[in-house]
Write an enzyme that holds these catalytic residues in place. Structure first.
Site, short mmCIF file in Angstrom:
data_model
loop_
_atom_site.label_atom_id
_atom_site.label_comp_id
_atom_site.label_asym_id
_atom_site.label_seq_id
_atom_site.Cartn_x
_atom_site.Cartn_y
_atom_site.Cartn_z
N THR B 44 -7.01 21.64 26.82
CA THR B 44 -6.29 21.12 27.98
C THR B 44 -5.16 20.22 27.59
O THR B 44 -5.10 19.74 26.47
CB THR B 44 -7.29 20.27 28.79
OG1 THR B 44 -8.37 21.09 29.12
CG2 THR B 44 -6.70 19.69 30.03
N ASP B 60 -2.90 20.64 33.29
CA ASP B 60 -2.58 22.07 33.34
C ASP B 60 -3.75 22.77 34.02
O ASP B 60 -4.64 22.12 34.55
CB ASP B 60 -2.34 22.61 31.93
CG ASP B 60 -3.62 22.71 31.14
OD1 ASP B 60 -3.93 23.79 30.62
OD2 ASP B 60 -4.34 21.70 31.07
N ARG B 62 -5.56 25.83 32.71
CA ARG B 62 -6.20 26.94 31.99
C ARG B 62 -7.58 26.54 31.48
O ARG B 62 -7.74 25.46 30.91
CB ARG B 62 -5.32 27.35 30.80
CG ARG B 62 -5.96 28.40 29.89
CD ARG B 62 -5.07 28.73 28.72
NE ARG B 62 -3.91 29.51 29.14
CZ ARG B 62 -3.01 30.00 28.26
NH1 ARG B 62 -3.16 29.77 27.00
NH2 ARG B 62 -1.98 30.68 28.70
N LYS B 76 -8.40 20.77 37.40
CA LYS B 76 -8.94 19.79 36.47
C LYS B 76 -8.85 18.36 36.97
O LYS B 76 -9.31 17.45 36.29
CB LYS B 76 -8.17 19.87 35.14
CG LYS B 76 -8.35 21.22 34.50
CD LYS B 76 -7.74 21.29 33.14
CE LYS B 76 -7.77 22.72 32.66
NZ LYS B 76 -7.12 22.92 31.40
N GLY B 90 -12.45 19.02 27.87
CA GLY B 90 -13.68 19.22 27.12
C GLY B 90 -14.48 20.34 27.73
O GLY B 90 -13.93 21.28 28.28
N SER B 172 -6.40 19.08 24.01
CA SER B 172 -5.82 19.68 22.81
C SER B 172 -4.30 19.58 22.82
O SER B 172 -3.66 19.57 21.78
CB SER B 172 -6.25 21.14 22.70
OG SER B 172 -5.92 21.83 23.87
N ASP B 209 0.82 24.42 23.02
CA ASP B 209 -0.59 24.43 22.68
C ASP B 209 -1.23 25.68 23.27
O ASP B 209 -1.03 25.99 24.44
CB ASP B 209 -1.26 23.17 23.25
CG ASP B 209 -2.75 23.18 23.05
OD1 ASP B 209 -3.47 22.84 24.00
OD2 ASP B 209 -3.19 23.54 21.94
N SER B 212 -3.73 25.24 26.40
CA SER B 212 -3.26 24.85 27.73
C SER B 212 -2.32 25.91 28.24
O SER B 212 -1.59 26.54 27.47
CB SER B 212 -2.50 23.52 27.69
OG SER B 212 -3.11 22.64 26.81
#
Lengths: 136, 277
Positions: B44, B60, B62, B76, B90, B172, B209, B212
């Site tokens: 994330t 984000d 995903r 989220k 996480g 991440s 990344d 995400s």
């Protein structure tokens, strides 16, 4: 009922020692050293003793702040509330005990996961009552 | 064994009965060459920034399961109380359950005190719970809200440590987002500048990344008003096919045709919205 600051010692998984000082095979099944020496998960021991440790810590803080009478009175009330339960094979609501401990105003994993009121295993009523009364 | 349940009182909460069995299963499975199923994570980018009259939380959308995108538009930013929201990174189930438990506890607490809950209370409850489980609950959270003392922003790590800062990033994609923040953050920004900054930080996480992606959700919390903008910006729109690959009618020759009418009666009509994205 002395309250100490140390937590409950980590003593392995606890063998169910019967009346004659040996493993009570009738009640707790066959023993296996590997099973009982190490916990299967890192949190198993700390979760088993979590409530006890919290209570010890709270009582010793209370004793330091308000004097010996405060934890003594509270522990007396806890003992009284713990005695008014249903028979062992029925689910009791623990309402008085929860109110005393303050658990009626919080929700945690104990209320959501593995609710004892909805467990699939039911104990044999006669054996449970005999065990509780010490006749077994 | 049945006799065992006689002697021990049943307790609620986590049960560790199957841990040994799972460990044995895992060794057996790796011997054969397969893998155990992976938990769904939200690799994330989640961020938060404090501006002049409040704060902006961004995330984000995903959710990944190993190398596969499990959910293209998951939410989220979780509700904790009317003035407090929390972004979670996480393991998806851990963040979801943790935020729901803390939200319930905070509601009970505020009913008991009769006041609007404070962000510091939510922070304290979260860190005590995460420390109790020693990091096994994989929830990294960005907690933000507005209370009587102004806007507050906390970042909470899975082992239970917390930081109170004017701008935080987790997940991440946190390094990419933090790079944008470190470059352009100023104290006492306006709301539009703060929203633009958060949008750019999440976009940096999305494009740099792999964990995400998809859209950018924003949550602006000010005194007495919460704007939950979902989606604020669709950074990754699904492509549109330029040609049609369908066959024309008449490509296959029709030999016979029979029509059977079914007599149906409409009893009930309900509409259920799906999250199609």
């Amino acid at each position: 009922m002395l309250t100490e600051l140390c937590s409950v010692p980590v003593t392995g998984m606890g063998q169910h020692v019967g009346a004659y000082g040996v493993q009570d095979t009738l009640r707790s099944g066959f023993s296996s050293v590997k099973n009982e020496l190490l916990p299967s998960h890192a949190l198993e021991l700390s979760e088993k003793n979590f409530q006890l440790n919290q209570d010890k810590m709270n009582f010793s803080t209370l004793r330091n702040i308000q004097g010996l009478h405060a934890p003594l009175k509270l522990q007396m009330e806890y003992r009284a509330a713990r005695q008014i339960q249903r028979l062992p094979f029925l689910q009791s609501s623990h309402l008085a005990l929860d109110t005393l401990k303050g658990n009626d105003e919080s929700i945690s994993f104990e209320d959501i996961l593995n609710d004892p009121a909805q467990s699939e295993m039911v104990g044999e009523p006669h054996i449970m009552v005999e065990y509780k009364l010490g006749l077994m | 064994m049945a006799t065992l349940s006689v002697c021990q009182t049943q307790l609620g909460g986590f049960s560790f009965e199957n841990c040994k069995r799972n460990a044995v299963l895992e060794t057996e499975v790796t011997k054969v060459g397969c893998r155990m199923p992976a938990a769904r994570k939200t690799g994330t980018t989640i961020v938060g920034v404090v501006f002049k009259d409040g704060l902006v939380l961004g995330a984000d959308t995903r959710a990944t399961e190993g190398m596969i995108v499990a959910d293209k538009n998951c939410s989220k930013i979780h509700y904790i109380s009317p003035n407090i929201y929390c972004c979670g990174a996480g393991t998806a189930a851990d963040t979801e359950m943790t935020t729901q438990i803390i939200s319930s506890n905070l509601e009970l607490h505020s009913l008991s005190t009769g006041r609007l809950p404070r962000v510091a209370t939510a922070n304290r409850m979260l860190k005590q719970m995460l420390f109790r489980y020693q990091g096994h609950i994989g929830a990294a959270l960005v907690l933000g809200g507005m209370d009587c003392n102004g806007p507050h922003l906390y970042s909470i790590y899975p082992h239970g440590s917390t930081d109170k800062l004017p701008y935080v990033t987790m997940g991440s994609g946190s390094l990419a987002a933090m790079a944008v923040f470190e470059d352009r953050y100023k104290q006492d920004m306006e709301e539009e500048d703060a929203k633009r900054l958060v949008r750019d930080a999440i976009a940096a996480g999305i494009f740099n990344d792999l964990g995400s992606g998809s859209n950018i959700d924003l949550c602006v919390i000010t005194k007495g008003r919460v704007d939950y903008l979902r989606p604020h910006d669709m950074a990754n729109k699904k492509g549109v096919r330029t040609g049609s690959y369908k066959y024309k009618r008449g490509t296959t020759g029709v030999l016979t045709k029979t029509v059977t009418k079914l007599d149906l009666e409409v009893v009930e009509e309900t509409i259920q919205t799906m999250d199609t994205s």
